[in-house]
Design a protein around this motif. Structure first.
Motif, PDB file in Angstrom:
ATOM      1  N   SER A 279     -10.954  12.372  10.543  1.00  0.00           N
ATOM      2  CA  SER A 279      -9.563  13.119  10.758  1.00  0.00           C
ATOM      3  C   SER A 279      -9.703  13.829  11.851  1.00  0.00           C
ATOM      4  CB  SER A 279      -9.308  13.744   9.328  1.00  0.00           C
ATOM      5  OG  SER A 279      -8.979  12.473   8.380  1.00  0.00           O
ATOM      6  N   SER A 280     -10.713  14.654  11.755  1.00  0.00           N
ATOM      7  CA  SER A 280     -10.787  15.950  12.798  1.00  0.00           C
ATOM      8  C   SER A 280     -10.801  15.191  14.150  1.00  0.00           C
ATOM      9  CB  SER A 280     -12.132  16.589  12.731  1.00  0.00           C
ATOM     10  OG  SER A 280     -12.282  17.610  13.623  1.00  0.00           O
ATOM     11  N   ALA A 281     -11.677  14.072  14.420  1.00  0.00           N
ATOM     12  CA  ALA A 281     -11.676  13.230  15.703  1.00  0.00           C
ATOM     13  C   ALA A 281     -10.487  12.810  16.130  1.00  0.00           C
ATOM     14  CB  ALA A 281     -12.733  12.272  15.576  1.00  0.00           C
ATOM     15  N   LEU A 282      -9.540  12.426  15.240  1.00  0.00           N
ATOM     16  CA  LEU A 282      -8.275  11.856  15.517  1.00  0.00           C
ATOM     17  C   LEU A 282      -7.542  13.057  16.001  1.00  0.00           C
ATOM     18  CD1 LEU A 282      -6.179   9.723  15.455  1.00  0.00           C
ATOM     19  CD2 LEU A 282      -5.848   9.896  12.855  1.00  0.00           C
ATOM     20  N   LEU A 283      -7.347  14.154  15.288  1.00  0.00           N
ATOM     21  CA  LEU A 283      -6.522  15.346  15.817  1.00  0.00           C
ATOM     22  C   LEU A 283      -7.067  15.805  17.189  1.00  0.00           C
ATOM     23  CD1 LEU A 283      -6.729  17.422  12.343  1.00  0.00           C
ATOM     24  CD2 LEU A 283      -4.320  16.366  13.692  1.00  0.00           C
TER      25      LEU A 283
ATOM     26  N   VAL B 147      -1.723  10.724  12.787  1.00  0.00           N
ATOM     27  CA  VAL B 147      -2.562  11.624  12.346  1.00  0.00           C
ATOM     28  C   VAL B 147      -2.360  11.890  10.827  1.00  0.00           C
ATOM     29  CG1 VAL B 147      -2.961  12.905  14.446  1.00  0.00           C
ATOM     30  CG2 VAL B 147      -0.978  13.559  12.953  1.00  0.00           C
ATOM     31  N   LYS B 148      -1.283  11.527  10.175  1.00  0.00           N
ATOM     32  CA  LYS B 148      -1.205  11.827   8.905  1.00  0.00           C
ATOM     33  C   LYS B 148      -1.695  10.497   8.081  1.00  0.00           C
ATOM     34  CE  LYS B 148       3.628   9.918   9.161  1.00  0.00           C
ATOM     35  NZ  LYS B 148       3.631   9.946  10.671  1.00  0.00           N
ATOM     36  N   ASP B 149      -2.033   9.405   8.781  1.00  0.00           N
ATOM     37  CA  ASP B 149      -2.676   8.203   8.200  1.00  0.00           C
ATOM     38  C   ASP B 149      -1.561   7.430   7.200  1.00  0.00           C
ATOM     39  OD1 ASP B 149      -5.216   9.095   9.144  1.00  0.00           O
ATOM     40  OD2 ASP B 149      -5.850  10.179   7.480  1.00  0.00           O
ATOM     41  N   ASN B 150      -2.166   6.564   6.524  1.00  0.00           N
ATOM     42  CA  ASN B 150      -1.265   5.705   5.765  1.00  0.00           C
ATOM     43  C   ASN B 150      -0.269   5.046   6.739  1.00  0.00           C
ATOM     44  OD1 ASN B 150      -2.883   6.703   3.766  1.00  0.00           O
ATOM     45  ND2 ASN B 150      -1.258   7.374   2.265  1.00  0.00           N
TER      46      ASN B 150
ATOM     47  N   GLN C 283     -12.028   4.308   4.699  1.00  0.00           N
ATOM     48  CA  GLN C 283     -11.222   5.608   4.307  1.00  0.00           C
ATOM     49  C   GLN C 283     -11.416   6.892   5.159  1.00  0.00           C
ATOM     50  OE1 GLN C 283      -9.446   5.400   1.368  1.00  0.00           O
ATOM     51  NE2 GLN C 283      -9.529   3.361   2.189  1.00  0.00           N
ATOM     52  N   ALA C 284     -10.680   7.510   5.762  1.00  0.00           N
ATOM     53  CA  ALA C 284     -10.809   8.657   6.471  1.00  0.00           C
ATOM     54  C   ALA C 284     -11.537   9.790   5.672  1.00  0.00           C
ATOM     55  CB  ALA C 284      -9.275   9.539   6.480  1.00  0.00           C
TER      56      ALA C 284
ATOM     57  N   LEU D   5       0.617  -1.103   0.137  1.00  0.00           N
ATOM     58  CA  LEU D   5      -0.092   0.033  -0.186  1.00  0.00           C
ATOM     59  C   LEU D   5       1.023   1.207  -0.021  1.00  0.00           C
ATOM     60  CD1 LEU D   5      -2.849  -0.912   2.440  1.00  0.00           C
ATOM     61  CD2 LEU D   5      -2.906  -0.952   0.123  1.00  0.00           C
ATOM     62  N   GLY D   6       2.149   0.936   0.112  1.00  0.00           N
ATOM     63  CA  GLY D   6       2.998   2.436   0.239  1.00  0.00           C
ATOM     64  C   GLY D   6       2.897   3.009   1.806  1.00  0.00           C
ATOM     65  N   TYR D   7       2.277   2.087   2.729  1.00  0.00           N
ATOM     66  CA  TYR D   7       2.103   2.871   3.851  1.00  0.00           C
ATOM     67  C   TYR D   7       3.417   2.787   4.694  1.00  0.00           C
ATOM     68  CZ  TYR D   7      -2.964   3.058   3.741  1.00  0.00           C
ATOM     69  OH  TYR D   7      -4.325   3.050   3.182  1.00  0.00           O
TER      70      TYR D   7
END
Length: 283
Positions: free
Chosen positions: A194-198, A83-86, A188-189, A25-27
Motif C-alpha cells: 500500500s505504501s509502494a502504491l501511494l 489507492v483505496k483498493d477494492n 491482499q494489500a 466482491l463489492g468492488y
C-alpha cells in the motif's frame, strides 16, 4: 483488499467478467471513467486522451513524446483512483499502468475468433464480414500500440497472473476463479504494498505536474518528494562578462527552483520537498 485489472480483446466478455467480479466482491468497477478524471485534473482534451490509449503513435509523436505525456496523465489518474483498493479496472493497458504493485491481480481474458464474431454480430446487428473487419482492425491497432510504445506483445501470458479462455469456461466460471484468486493471501494489500502504491501515485503526479517545466529525477517516500534537476543548457552571450553570466545562471536556477516548489507543493499528499537544481551551463 485487492486491485484487479482485466485485459481482453474486444468482444471477449472481459467487461462482463469485470462487472460480475466487482458485484460479487463489492468492488468499484471502472474503465473509461479514468479518462474523465485525467481530463478534469490535468485540463486535457478527453478525445486526445482516448486516442493516446487506442491509436498507435505516428512518427512525429514518437519524436516529440507527446503520446507518452498523455499516457502519464492517464496513469496518474488511475493510480490516484486505485489507492483505496477494492477496484476492478477493465480499461486499456491496466496490466502496464499498474505494473509493480504486489496486490494487483492481472487477468487476461481471451475467446475464440468465431465466438467474438458471433457476439459482435448479435449485439450490433451487423453482417459477418463487417464484424470480422472490425475485430481484425481493433486487434491490429492494439498489437501495434503495445509494440510501438512498450515494445511488448499484449498476448504474452507472462504479463498476467491469470489467463482465462472463455469457451468451455463460462463468464460465471471466470468470475469464480478471479474472485477466489483475488481474495487469496497472495493478492491482499500489505502495509508495504500500500505504501509502494501511494509512493508511485505521488511520483507520477509530480512528474506530470512539472512536465512542461523541466525533466527531473523524482523519488517519493511517505509524502516526501525528492527531486534532482540537472543543469539546463543555455546559450553563452558574447557581450556579458563572466560575472554577469554567473548572475544570469544563478537567476535561471533560482527561478526554476521556485517554479518547481510552487507546482509540487500544491499536490495533495506532499508533506515535504527536497529539491536540488544544478546550475545551468553555457554552450
Amino acid at each position: 483488499m485487492a486491485i484487479i485489472t482485466i485485459s481482453r480483446g474486444c468482444f471477449s466478455h472481459g467487461k462482463d467478467i469485470a462487472e460480475a467480479v466487482a458485484k460479487r466482491l463489492g468492488y468499484e468497477c471502472i474503465s473509461q471513467e479514468v479518462l474523465l478524471e485525467a481530463s478534469r485534473t490535468f485540463d486535457l482534451p478527453e478525445e486526445k486522451l482516448f486516442a493516446s490509449l487506442h491509436d498507435a503513435p505516428g512518427l512525429m509523436e514518437r519524436i516529440t513524446h507527446v503520446r507518452q505525456r498523455f499516457i502519464d496523465s492517464i496513469q496518474t489518474a488511475l493510480l490516484e483512483h486505485v489507492v483505496k483498493d477494492n477496484v476492478v479496472y477493465h480499461g486499456f493497458a491496466g496490466q502496464i499502468l499498474l505494473d509493480g504493485i504486489d496486490h494487483v491481480l492481472k487477468v487476461r481474458v481471451i475467446a475464440d475468433m468465431e465466438a467474438r464474431i458471433n457476439l459482435l454480430m448479435q449485439r450490433q446487428q451487423i453482417t459477418r464480414d463487417v464484424a470480422v473487419a472490425r475485430i481484425d482492425r481493433e486487434d491490429e491497432e492494439r498489437v501495434e500500440w503495445y509494440r510501438s510504445i512498450y515494445r511488448i506483445d499484449a498476448n504474452d501470458p507472462r504479463l498476467y497472473d491469470l489467463v482465462l479462455h472463455i469457451g468451455r469456461l463460462t463468464v460465471a466460471d471466470a468470475c469464480d476463479i478471479v474472485c477466489r484468486t483475488a481474495t487469496g493471501k497472495s493478492f491482499q494489500a500489505t502495509p508495504a504494498s500500500s505504501s509502494a502504491l501511494l509512493d508511485l501515485a505521488l511520483t507520477n503526479h509530480v512528474k506530470v505536474a512539472i512536465k512542461d517545466v523541466c525533466k527531473a529525477d523524482i523519488r517519493c517516500r511517505d509524502g516526501i518528494v525528492h527531486l534532482r534537476v540537472k543543469g539546463q543548457k543555455i546559450k553563452a552571450s558574447g557581450v556579458a562578462g563572466p560575472e554577469i553570466q554567473h548572475q544570469v545562471q544563478d537567476q535561471i536556477r533560482d527561478d526554476l527552483y521556485q517554479k518547481i516548489i510552487g507546482l509540487v507543493s500544491s499536490i495533495p499528499g506532499v508533506k515535504e520537498i527536497d529539491c536540488a537544481v544544478d546550475t545551468p551551463y553555457t554552450v
